[in-house]
Motif scaffolding. Structure first.
Motif, PDB file in Angstrom:
ATOM      1  N   ALA A  64       0.830  -1.208   0.000  1.00  0.00           N
ATOM      2  CA  ALA A  64       0.000   0.000   0.000  1.00  0.00           C
ATOM      3  C   ALA A  64       0.865   1.258   0.000  1.00  0.00           C
ATOM      4  CB  ALA A  64      -0.933  -0.010   1.212  1.00  0.00           C
ATOM      5  N   ALA A  65       1.964   1.216   0.773  1.00  0.00           N
ATOM      6  CA  ALA A  65       2.868   2.364   0.819  1.00  0.00           C
ATOM      7  C   ALA A  65       3.529   2.603  -0.536  1.00  0.00           C
ATOM      8  CB  ALA A  65       3.933   2.152   1.890  1.00  0.00           C
ATOM      9  N   TRP A  66       3.906   1.524  -1.217  1.00  0.00           N
ATOM     10  CA  TRP A  66       4.529   1.665  -2.532  1.00  0.00           C
ATOM     11  C   TRP A  66       3.539   2.240  -3.541  1.00  0.00           C
ATOM     12  CZ3 TRP A  66       8.722   2.495  -4.892  1.00  0.00           C
ATOM     13  CH2 TRP A  66       8.867   2.215  -6.255  1.00  0.00           C
ATOM     14  N   ALA A  67       2.290   1.783  -3.487  1.00  0.00           N
ATOM     15  CA  ALA A  67       1.278   2.316  -4.401  1.00  0.00           C
ATOM     16  C   ALA A  67       1.058   3.807  -4.148  1.00  0.00           C
ATOM     17  CB  ALA A  67      -0.033   1.547  -4.225  1.00  0.00           C
ATOM     18  N   GLU A  68       1.046   4.207  -2.876  1.00  0.00           N
ATOM     19  CA  GLU A  68       0.865   5.618  -2.550  1.00  0.00           C
ATOM     20  C   GLU A  68       2.098   6.424  -2.945  1.00  0.00           C
ATOM     21  OE1 GLU A  68      -1.033   9.086  -0.892  1.00  0.00           O
ATOM     22  OE2 GLU A  68      -1.642   7.209  -1.859  1.00  0.00           O
ATOM     23  N   ASN A  69       3.266   5.862  -2.778  1.00  0.00           N
ATOM     24  CA  ASN A  69       4.506   6.516  -3.216  1.00  0.00           C
ATOM     25  C   ASN A  69       4.463   6.797  -4.708  1.00  0.00           C
ATOM     26  OD1 ASN A  69       7.263   5.978  -4.655  1.00  0.00           O
ATOM     27  ND2 ASN A  69       7.874   6.693  -2.630  1.00  0.00           N
ATOM     28  N   ARG A  70       4.016   5.808  -5.496  1.00  0.00           N
ATOM     29  CA  ARG A  70       3.924   5.991  -6.947  1.00  0.00           C
ATOM     30  C   ARG A  70       2.892   7.051  -7.300  1.00  0.00           C
ATOM     31  NH1 ARG A  70       7.972   5.518  -9.203  1.00  0.00           N
ATOM     32  NH2 ARG A  70       8.526   6.192  -7.116  1.00  0.00           N
ATOM     33  N   ARG A  71       1.761   7.069  -6.575  1.00  0.00           N
ATOM     34  CA  ARG A  71       0.713   8.053  -6.860  1.00  0.00           C
ATOM     35  C   ARG A  71       1.227   9.471  -6.594  1.00  0.00           C
ATOM     36  NH1 ARG A  71      -2.769  11.389  -4.764  1.00  0.00           N
ATOM     37  NH2 ARG A  71      -1.951  11.052  -2.660  1.00  0.00           N
ATOM     38  N   VAL A  72       1.886   9.664  -5.451  1.00  0.00           N
ATOM     39  CA  VAL A  72       2.427  10.980  -5.090  1.00  0.00           C
ATOM     40  C   VAL A  72       3.496  11.412  -6.094  1.00  0.00           C
ATOM     41  CG1 VAL A  72       3.730  12.252  -3.339  1.00  0.00           C
ATOM     42  CG2 VAL A  72       1.870  10.727  -2.645  1.00  0.00           C
ATOM     43  N   THR A  73       4.339  10.471  -6.503  1.00  0.00           N
ATOM     44  CA  THR A  73       5.395  10.786  -7.468  1.00  0.00           C
ATOM     45  C   THR A  73       4.810  11.197  -8.807  1.00  0.00           C
ATOM     46  OG1 THR A  73       6.924   9.235  -6.392  1.00  0.00           O
ATOM     47  CG2 THR A  73       7.425   9.873  -8.660  1.00  0.00           C
ATOM     48  N   ARG A  74       3.786  10.479  -9.270  1.00  0.00           N
ATOM     49  CA  ARG A  74       3.142  10.848 -10.536  1.00  0.00           C
ATOM     50  C   ARG A  74       2.489  12.220 -10.447  1.00  0.00           C
ATOM     51  NH1 ARG A  74       1.571   5.348 -10.355  1.00  0.00           N
ATOM     52  NH2 ARG A  74      -0.459   5.937  -9.510  1.00  0.00           N
ATOM     53  N   ARG A  75       1.876  12.498  -9.308  1.00  0.00           N
ATOM     54  CA  ARG A  75       1.241  13.807  -9.145  1.00  0.00           C
ATOM     55  C   ARG A  75       2.278  14.918  -9.167  1.00  0.00           C
ATOM     56  NH1 ARG A  75      -2.018  16.393  -4.002  1.00  0.00           N
ATOM     57  NH2 ARG A  75      -3.268  17.887  -5.210  1.00  0.00           N
ATOM     58  N   ALA A  76       3.422  14.677  -8.534  1.00  0.00           N
ATOM     59  CA  ALA A  76       4.479  15.685  -8.534  1.00  0.00           C
ATOM     60  C   ALA A  76       5.003  15.924  -9.946  1.00  0.00           C
ATOM     61  CB  ALA A  76       5.617  15.243  -7.620  1.00  0.00           C
ATOM     62  N   ALA A  77       5.172  14.855 -10.704  1.00  0.00           N
ATOM     63  CA  ALA A  77       5.725  14.974 -12.055  1.00  0.00           C
ATOM     64  C   ALA A  77       4.794  15.736 -12.989  1.00  0.00           C
ATOM     65  CB  ALA A  77       6.005  13.583 -12.613  1.00  0.00           C
ATOM     66  N   SER A  78       3.501  15.672 -12.737  1.00  0.00           N
ATOM     67  CA  SER A  78       2.536  16.314 -13.631  1.00  0.00           C
ATOM     68  C   SER A  78       1.995  17.640 -13.086  1.00  0.00           C
ATOM     69  CB  SER A  78       1.357  15.363 -13.890  1.00  0.00           C
ATOM     70  OG  SER A  78       0.667  15.066 -12.684  1.00  0.00           O
ATOM     71  N   ALA A  79       2.474  18.065 -11.918  1.00  0.00           N
ATOM     72  CA  ALA A  79       1.937  19.277 -11.287  1.00  0.00           C
ATOM     73  C   ALA A  79       2.245  20.525 -12.108  1.00  0.00           C
ATOM     74  CB  ALA A  79       2.506  19.420  -9.883  1.00  0.00           C
ATOM     75  N   GLN A  80       1.248  21.378 -12.229  1.00  0.00           N
ATOM     76  CA  GLN A  80       1.384  22.660 -12.909  1.00  0.00           C
ATOM     77  C   GLN A  80       1.137  23.789 -11.913  1.00  0.00           C
ATOM     78  OE1 GLN A  80       2.279  22.898 -16.183  1.00  0.00           O
ATOM     79  NE2 GLN A  80       2.400  20.649 -16.266  1.00  0.00           N
ATOM     80  N   ALA A  81       1.797  24.919 -12.133  1.00  0.00           N
ATOM     81  CA  ALA A  81       1.608  26.064 -11.247  1.00  0.00           C
ATOM     82  C   ALA A  81       0.156  26.520 -11.282  1.00  0.00           C
ATOM     83  CB  ALA A  81       2.536  27.204 -11.663  1.00  0.00           C
ATOM     84  N   SER A  82      -0.413  26.741 -10.106  1.00  0.00           N
ATOM     85  CA  SER A  82      -1.804  27.178 -10.017  1.00  0.00           C
ATOM     86  C   SER A  82      -2.019  27.861  -8.677  1.00  0.00           C
ATOM     87  CB  SER A  82      -2.757  25.981 -10.142  1.00  0.00           C
ATOM     88  OG  SER A  82      -2.651  25.141  -9.015  1.00  0.00           O
ATOM     89  N   PRO A  83      -3.031  28.722  -8.583  1.00  0.00           N
ATOM     90  CA  PRO A  83      -3.354  29.346  -7.287  1.00  0.00           C
ATOM     91  C   PRO A  83      -3.730  28.304  -6.238  1.00  0.00           C
ATOM     92  CG  PRO A  83      -4.409  30.536  -9.085  1.00  0.00           C
ATOM     93  CD  PRO A  83      -3.856  29.274  -9.680  1.00  0.00           C
ATOM     94  N   GLU A  84      -4.409  27.249  -6.676  1.00  0.00           N
ATOM     95  CA  GLU A  84      -4.808  26.206  -5.730  1.00  0.00           C
ATOM     96  C   GLU A  84      -3.579  25.492  -5.150  1.00  0.00           C
ATOM     97  OE1 GLU A  84      -8.007  27.213  -8.441  1.00  0.00           O
ATOM     98  OE2 GLU A  84      -5.965  26.487  -8.810  1.00  0.00           O
ATOM     99  N   GLY A  85      -2.610  25.203  -6.020  1.00  0.00           N
ATOM    100  CA  GLY A  85      -1.394  24.561  -5.550  1.00  0.00           C
ATOM    101  C   GLY A  85      -0.617  25.444  -4.593  1.00  0.00           C
ATOM    102  N   ARG A  86      -0.522  26.738  -4.909  1.00  0.00           N
ATOM    103  CA  ARG A  86       0.184  27.667  -4.024  1.00  0.00           C
ATOM    104  C   ARG A  86      -0.510  27.765  -2.669  1.00  0.00           C
ATOM    105  NH1 ARG A  86       0.482  31.471  -7.276  1.00  0.00           N
ATOM    106  NH2 ARG A  86      -1.383  32.665  -6.679  1.00  0.00           N
ATOM    107  N   ALA A  87      -1.838  27.779  -2.688  1.00  0.00           N
ATOM    108  CA  ALA A  87      -2.598  27.854  -1.435  1.00  0.00           C
ATOM    109  C   ALA A  87      -2.387  26.595  -0.597  1.00  0.00           C
ATOM    110  CB  ALA A  87      -4.081  28.054  -1.730  1.00  0.00           C
TER     111      ALA A  87
END
Length: 218
Positions: free
Chosen positions: A7-30
């Motif tokens: 479960a930890a590995w699956a969550e690690n992969r999910r967080v990593t994918r989200r980081a790789a695809s993150a775009q600058a946004s007001p929501e992200g800054r908040a």
């Protein structure tokens, strides 16, 4: 505990994918401000990873859990001197995974860490491989050829106790696993592993676990 690690590995992969695809946004800054501002101002430990034995700000982790872009995280890090703060008060990077494993009735750890998940997965794969090799008599190359779904669940005995597998694990034939006749099947086809004895239930279950872990290993 294997379930916690998977479960930890699956969550690690999910967080990593989200980081790789993150775009600058007001929501992200908040979200970044809401997460790190209280940590900085309260003097709490700073999320950190370790490189060459030295703590450093957990850039990937923070980006992944907040959804802010790397640029937004870097600007916040520079403005608030997080590199220096992480060196003197490093903290953990807990994953949103419930710890269910117990040792002597107590949780085996308080949380699972983002940067520890890959290490735990490698340990889990090693442990599963050792059990497969010890209990089944498979050759190392046969264990390495195991794939998810390669081994059926064993049927229990009449009294309900764990039984023996009526079938043997099947390896992915890529010039490694030979059939009982000694011939190596054509590439891309699976072959039954030639057992000397019936496969114990634990070995069957561990074979399936190893195959699943191997599929996810980095």
């Amino acid at each position: 505990m294997p379930g916690d690690i998977l479960a930890a590995w699956a969550e690690n992969r999910r967080v990593t994918r989200r980081a790789a695809s993150a775009q600058a946004s007001p929501e992200g800054r908040a979200a970044l401000q809401a997460y790190l501002r209280p940590v900085v101002e309260s003097g709490a430990p700073i999320p950190a990873s370790h490189k060459h034995g030295k703590p450093e700000f957990a850039r990937m982790y923070v980006t992944g859990i907040t959804g802010a872009s790397f640029g937004q995280v870097d600007r916040f890090k520079k403005t608030n001197r997080l590199t220096a703060l992480a060196a003197v008060r490093p903290g953990s990077c807990p994953l949103a995974v419930q710890v269910t494993g117990r040792v002597n009735g107590r949780p085996w750890r308080t949380h699972l860490d983002f940067y520890e998940a890959p290490v735990l997965m490698r340990h889990l794969g090693t442990a599963a491989a050792i059990v497969c090799l010890y209990l089944t008599g498979m050759r190392p190359q046969e264990v390495q050829s195991l794939r998810s779904g390669c081994c059926p669940e064993p049927e229990p005995k009449v009294d309900g106790s764990p039984g023996l597998s009526s079938r043997v694990p099947r390896a992915d034939a890529k010039g490694t696993a030979a059939v009982p006749s000694g011939r190596v099947p054509a590439a891309g086809r699976s072959s039954p592993i030639h057992p000397k004895v019936q496969t114990p239930a634990l070995a069957v279950q561990t074979s399936a676990l190893f195959a699943g872990v191997r599929r996810h290993l980095p």
